[in-house]
Design an enzyme around this catalytic site. Sequence first.
Site, PDB file in Angstrom:
ATOM      1  CB  SER A   1      -0.911   0.006   1.233  1.00 44.51           C
ATOM      2  OG  SER A   1      -1.780   1.112   1.211  1.00 44.51           O
ATOM      3  CD  GLU A   2      -1.049   3.641  -3.500  1.00 48.36           C
ATOM      4  OE1 GLU A   2      -1.740   4.365  -4.222  1.00 48.36           O
ATOM      5  OE2 GLU A   2      -1.499   2.643  -2.905  1.00 48.36           O
ATOM      6  CG  ASN A   3      -1.095   3.603   3.710  1.00 45.99           C
ATOM      7  OD1 ASN A   3      -0.999   2.642   2.970  1.00 45.99           O
ATOM      8  ND2 ASN A   3      -1.805   3.570   4.816  1.00 45.99           N
ATOM      9  N   GLY A   4       2.628   3.028   3.017  1.00 42.28           N
ATOM     10  CA  GLY A   4       3.774   2.491   3.735  1.00 42.28           C
ATOM     11  C   GLY A   4       3.545   1.182   4.453  1.00 42.28           C
TER      12      GLY A   4
END
Length: 218
Positions: free
Chosen positions: A46-49
């Site tokens: 996921s792009e949020n880490g």
Amino acid sequence: MPLNRDQLAQRAAQELRDGYYVNLGIGIPTLVANYIPEGMDVVLQSENGMLGLGPFPYEGEEDPDLINAGKQTVTQIEGTSYFSSADSFAMIRGGHIDLSILGAMEVSEQGDLANWMIPGKMVKGMGGAMDLVAGVKRVVVVMEHTNKAGESKVLKECRLPLTGKGVVDLIITDLCVFEVGPSGLVLMELAPDVSEEEIRAKTEAGYALSDELKTVAV
């Protein structure tokens, strides 16, 4: 009959391969996490880490601090790791993600993608879509075949601002599956009880028929 949201996610999950690192977009693509084939080793990013997303939690078991890029509560798996969004995008831009499954507003017959804004309407921002289609090895779009007005979303040319040009490899709609080849679209699969004549009537883009046209298996 058109495929429903869960059936679309099931069909998209058939594009997963053992050992893949996969990014799931907001909306229907997030449901793919619930349909990873048993025994297959796939790591969701996921792009949020977050690396190592599990299925959606059951009601009452949500952790409000554990969310994906779409701010939906998720679960973790054994080996899940957390890092900054900068590291997350370095992973994407560095070509380390094998597959991205995204939603779309429009896709062209050459694989152009428009999925981030409608001019004149409020938009929060681009998010990670441009990075994903530029840095990921394979891009699969999952969407409804037509918009709310009944107009085709599979077009000769996209009318909305592009997210990426010539970036889509496969289009899965509620009516059919198109492969994006060097010469344009190829109709590969039809939803159950959907005819090629219906696809022709509801698709603005030109396409060729596969010699092995089959029914979507869900």
